[in-house]
Scaffold this motif. Structure first.
Motif, PDB file in Angstrom:
ATOM      1  N   ILE A 141      36.678  38.249  37.059  1.00 20.06           N
ATOM      2  CA  ILE A 141      35.438  37.649  37.574  1.00 20.06           C
ATOM      3  C   ILE A 141      35.047  38.283  38.907  1.00 20.06           C
ATOM      4  O   ILE A 141      33.864  38.491  39.172  1.00 20.06           O
ATOM      5  CB  ILE A 141      35.588  36.127  37.666  1.00 20.06           C
ATOM      6  CG1 ILE A 141      35.566  35.555  36.253  1.00 20.06           C
ATOM      7  CG2 ILE A 141      34.496  35.506  38.521  1.00 20.06           C
ATOM      8  CD1 ILE A 141      35.961  34.126  36.158  1.00 20.06           C
ATOM      9  N   SER A 142      36.035  38.600  39.738  1.00 18.52           N
ATOM     10  CA  SER A 142      35.705  39.232  41.026  1.00 18.52           C
ATOM     11  C   SER A 142      35.117  40.620  40.808  1.00 18.52           C
ATOM     12  O   SER A 142      34.316  41.090  41.621  1.00 18.52           O
ATOM     13  CB  SER A 142      36.920  39.289  41.922  1.00 18.52           C
ATOM     14  OG  SER A 142      37.805  40.307  41.511  1.00 18.52           O
ATOM     15  N   ARG A 143      35.502  41.282  39.723  1.00 22.84           N
ATOM     16  CA  ARG A 143      34.921  42.596  39.411  1.00 22.84           C
ATOM     17  C   ARG A 143      33.497  42.471  38.892  1.00 22.84           C
ATOM     18  O   ARG A 143      32.654  43.314  39.172  1.00 22.84           O
ATOM     19  CB  ARG A 143      35.761  43.319  38.374  1.00 22.84           C
ATOM     20  CG  ARG A 143      37.068  43.802  38.890  1.00 22.84           C
ATOM     21  CD  ARG A 143      37.810  44.548  37.830  1.00 22.84           C
ATOM     22  NE  ARG A 143      39.115  44.933  38.289  1.00 22.84           N
ATOM     23  CZ  ARG A 143      40.008  45.529  37.537  1.00 22.84           C
ATOM     24  NH1 ARG A 143      39.727  45.803  36.284  1.00 22.84           N
ATOM     25  NH2 ARG A 143      41.175  45.854  38.029  1.00 22.84           N
ATOM     26  N   ILE A 144      33.245  41.410  38.121  1.00 20.44           N
ATOM     27  CA  ILE A 144      31.913  41.236  37.546  1.00 20.44           C
ATOM     28  C   ILE A 144      30.911  40.843  38.630  1.00 20.44           C
ATOM     29  O   ILE A 144      29.841  41.432  38.730  1.00 20.44           O
ATOM     30  CB  ILE A 144      31.947  40.155  36.440  1.00 20.44           C
ATOM     31  CG1 ILE A 144      32.755  40.648  35.254  1.00 20.44           C
ATOM     32  CG2 ILE A 144      30.546  39.779  36.019  1.00 20.44           C
ATOM     33  CD1 ILE A 144      32.978  39.591  34.193  1.00 20.44           C
ATOM     34  N   TRP A 145      31.265  39.847  39.457  1.00 18.59           N
ATOM     35  CA  TRP A 145      30.359  39.344  40.486  1.00 18.59           C
ATOM     36  C   TRP A 145      30.869  39.718  41.865  1.00 18.59           C
ATOM     37  O   TRP A 145      31.587  38.961  42.505  1.00 18.59           O
ATOM     38  CB  TRP A 145      30.240  37.826  40.399  1.00 18.59           C
ATOM     39  CG  TRP A 145      29.457  37.359  39.254  1.00 18.59           C
ATOM     40  CD1 TRP A 145      28.176  37.713  38.937  1.00 18.59           C
ATOM     41  CD2 TRP A 145      29.864  36.437  38.249  1.00 18.59           C
ATOM     42  NE1 TRP A 145      27.792  37.077  37.801  1.00 18.59           N
ATOM     43  CE2 TRP A 145      28.810  36.267  37.356  1.00 18.59           C
ATOM     44  CE3 TRP A 145      31.047  35.729  38.009  1.00 18.59           C
ATOM     45  CZ2 TRP A 145      28.868  35.447  36.254  1.00 18.59           C
ATOM     46  CZ3 TRP A 145      31.122  34.904  36.918  1.00 18.59           C
ATOM     47  CH2 TRP A 145      30.035  34.764  36.045  1.00 18.59           C
ATOM     48  N   ARG A 146      30.480  40.869  42.318  1.00 19.43           N
ATOM     49  CA  ARG A 146      30.912  41.313  43.658  1.00 19.43           C
ATOM     50  C   ARG A 146      29.952  40.847  44.701  1.00 19.43           C
ATOM     51  O   ARG A 146      28.838  40.838  44.684  1.00 19.43           O
ATOM     52  CB  ARG A 146      31.050  42.808  43.699  1.00 19.43           C
ATOM     53  CG  ARG A 146      32.244  43.230  42.889  1.00 19.43           C
ATOM     54  CD  ARG A 146      32.523  44.691  43.084  1.00 19.43           C
ATOM     55  NE  ARG A 146      33.659  44.979  42.208  1.00 19.43           N
ATOM     56  CZ  ARG A 146      34.687  45.657  42.576  1.00 19.43           C
ATOM     57  NH1 ARG A 146      34.754  46.137  43.772  1.00 19.43           N
ATOM     58  NH2 ARG A 146      35.677  45.885  41.755  1.00 19.43           N
TER      59      ARG A 146
END
Length: 146
Positions: A141-146
């Motif tokens: 999720i941290s990669r998708i929504w930076r």
């Protein structure tokens, strides 16, 4: 700082706390009143996920899985401590302790008893799998929504 990884890490740890609390309840004697046992553990999961796992997300998948294991270990530690405090206060209201130091020591004794009771293979497996999944999903999720 609020971000998606903190939000989802908090939700994942709250779900782990809910599932594990449901597995722990049958281990106690029948008729025990659990009161706020599950909601309190879920609240701990929310806080630990938000404050610990969320800010550490975004450092790679290996670090993410380690982050999940760390968050779950903190959840277990604080859960045992808070539930030990709650049980100590409940017993202190019934005048079970002679002094304040005896009551403080009882927190750790009660936490240890709860930890021994909780050391069942199904609970440990649920905690481990939940930790790995929560850490990996938080990292994703941290990669998708930076």
């Amino acid at each position: 700082m609020p971000n998606a990884s903190s939000l989802f890490a908090a939700i994942f740890l709250a779900v782990i706390a809910f599932v594990v609390s449901g597995q722990i309840i049958p281990l106690f004697p029948e008729g025990k009143d659990f009161g706020l046992f599950t909601p309190l553990n879920m609240a701990l999961g929310l806080v630990i996920g938000w404050k610990t796992m969320g800010p550490r997300a975004g450092r790679g998948m290996t670090a993410g899985i380690t982050n999940g294991i760390t968050g779950t270990a903190l959840l277990v530690f604080w859960g045992l401590f808070v539930q030990g405090c709650y049980e100590m206060v409940r017993l202190a209201m019934r005048n079970r302790y002679d002094g304040p130091f005896e009551a403080i020591i009882a927190i750790f004794e009660i936490g240890y008893e709860f930890a021994v009771m909780m050391a069942q293979p199904n609970i440990l497996l649920t905690l481990f799998i939940g930790a790995v999944v929560a850490g990996a999903l938080t990292e994703h999720i941290s990669r998708i929504w930076r």
